[in-house]
Design a protein around this motif. Sequence first.
Motif, short mmCIF file in Angstrom:
data_model
loop_
_atom_site.label_atom_id
_atom_site.label_comp_id
_atom_site.label_asym_id
_atom_site.label_seq_id
_atom_site.Cartn_x
_atom_site.Cartn_y
_atom_site.Cartn_z
N GLN A 14 0.82 -1.21 0.00
CA GLN A 14 0.00 0.00 0.00
C GLN A 14 0.87 1.26 0.00
N LEU A 15 2.01 1.20 0.63
CA LEU A 15 2.95 2.34 0.59
C LEU A 15 3.36 2.60 -0.86
N TRP A 16 3.75 1.52 -1.54
CA TRP A 16 4.17 1.65 -2.96
C TRP A 16 2.99 2.10 -3.84
N ASN A 17 1.84 1.48 -3.63
CA ASN A 17 0.67 1.81 -4.46
C ASN A 17 0.35 3.31 -4.39
N HIS A 18 0.36 3.86 -3.18
CA HIS A 18 0.02 5.28 -3.04
C HIS A 18 1.14 6.17 -3.58
N ASN A 19 2.40 5.75 -3.45
CA ASN A 19 3.49 6.51 -4.08
C ASN A 19 3.20 6.70 -5.57
N GLN A 20 2.72 5.63 -6.22
CA GLN A 20 2.42 5.71 -7.66
C GLN A 20 1.17 6.56 -7.92
N PHE A 21 0.17 6.36 -7.08
CA PHE A 21 -1.16 6.97 -7.29
C PHE A 21 -1.06 8.49 -7.39
N TRP A 22 -0.32 9.12 -6.46
CA TRP A 22 -0.23 10.60 -6.50
C TRP A 22 0.45 11.05 -7.77
N GLU A 23 1.46 10.29 -8.22
CA GLU A 23 2.20 10.68 -9.43
C GLU A 23 1.35 10.53 -10.69
N MET A 24 0.37 9.64 -10.63
CA MET A 24 -0.46 9.36 -11.80
C MET A 24 -1.56 10.39 -12.01
N MET A 25 -1.69 11.32 -11.06
CA MET A 25 -2.71 12.36 -11.19
C MET A 25 -2.04 13.72 -11.29
N GLY A 26 -2.80 14.72 -11.70
CA GLY A 26 -2.27 16.07 -11.77
C GLY A 26 -3.39 17.06 -12.03
N PRO A 27 -3.11 18.33 -11.81
CA PRO A 27 -4.15 19.35 -11.95
C PRO A 27 -4.32 19.85 -13.39
N GLY A 28 -3.51 19.33 -14.31
CA GLY A 28 -3.38 19.99 -15.60
C GLY A 28 -4.34 19.60 -16.71
N ASN A 29 -5.27 18.68 -16.48
CA ASN A 29 -6.08 18.16 -17.59
C ASN A 29 -5.18 17.79 -18.76
N SER A 30 -4.23 16.89 -18.50
CA SER A 30 -3.20 16.59 -19.49
C SER A 30 -3.79 15.88 -20.70
N SER A 31 -3.15 16.10 -21.86
CA SER A 31 -3.60 15.38 -23.05
C SER A 31 -2.82 14.07 -23.15
N MET A 32 -3.40 13.13 -23.87
CA MET A 32 -2.81 11.79 -23.93
C MET A 32 -1.74 11.73 -25.03
N PRO A 33 -0.50 11.38 -24.70
CA PRO A 33 0.52 11.24 -25.74
C PRO A 33 0.10 10.20 -26.78
N SER A 34 0.45 10.46 -28.05
CA SER A 34 -0.08 9.63 -29.13
C SER A 34 0.36 8.16 -29.03
N GLU A 35 1.57 7.92 -28.52
CA GLU A 35 2.03 6.53 -28.40
C GLU A 35 1.10 5.73 -27.47
N LEU A 36 0.73 6.36 -26.35
CA LEU A 36 -0.19 5.71 -25.41
C LEU A 36 -1.58 5.57 -26.03
N GLU A 37 -2.04 6.63 -26.68
CA GLU A 37 -3.36 6.61 -27.30
C GLU A 37 -3.46 5.48 -28.32
N ASN A 38 -2.45 5.35 -29.17
CA ASN A 38 -2.45 4.30 -30.19
C ASN A 38 -2.45 2.92 -29.55
N SER A 39 -1.66 2.77 -28.48
CA SER A 39 -1.58 1.49 -27.79
C SER A 39 -2.92 1.10 -27.16
N LEU A 40 -3.60 2.08 -26.57
CA LEU A 40 -4.90 1.80 -25.95
C LEU A 40 -5.92 1.40 -27.01
N ILE A 41 -5.89 2.10 -28.16
CA ILE A 41 -6.83 1.78 -29.24
C ILE A 41 -6.54 0.37 -29.78
N GLU A 42 -5.26 0.08 -29.95
CA GLU A 42 -4.85 -1.24 -30.45
C GLU A 42 -5.30 -2.36 -29.52
#
Length: 223
Positions: free
Chosen positions: A102-130
Amino acid sequence: MLHGIRNLIYYYSLLTLTLEGAHNMAFELPNLPYSHDALADNGMSKETLEYHHDLHHNAYVTNGNAAIAGTEWENKSLEEIIVGTYDINAVAQNGIFNNISQLWNHNQFWEMMGPGNSSMPSELENSLIENFGSIDDFKTKFCAAGAGQFGSGWCWLVSDKDGSLKITKTENGVNPICFGQKTLLGCDVWEHSYYIDFRNKRPVYLTNFLDNLVNWENVASRM
Ligand code: FE
């Protein structure tokens, strides 16, 4: 008299150094990568982060450090402890695993969020669609995994050993490290993660997480 005082100061400084040395070996609560109110407009309030990061996450740090003290795991990395203490056949995991994972999980969790309404990089977007057909299908499946986790746990987007992307769900503190998978995204579906902001509406919390909270650049950087 003066000599006695000097000795006292000397031994006190030695003790302080020793305690600091021991402290440095222990795991620490990382600061949030943003302020406590930074996600409020995106659906995760200051109060949630005060409870979730400052109290819940901190308790995993404190209890995890106490659990490994004096054991073979004392000077190992979080990942080594997670792999070494997970028992695939156990009905309930042990205290070292539960707190350290749970220590590790939460370390990751905070990093995976942000205030910026970030856009999805195309490499990730293509991978998710695939892998999932479309971004909407990915989101639907991810939310279904989180909503379908009975009781406390997490839902994940992982890169499996064969390189394919998968959506999984795990109970309590179990995470993708236990199965040799790479963690790209994780969502905490313990009640403490959403009850202040969404009460019992876990599916709304999950949809909001994907639409407004995820830092997609961070997710892509894990591929
Ligand atoms: Fe949590």
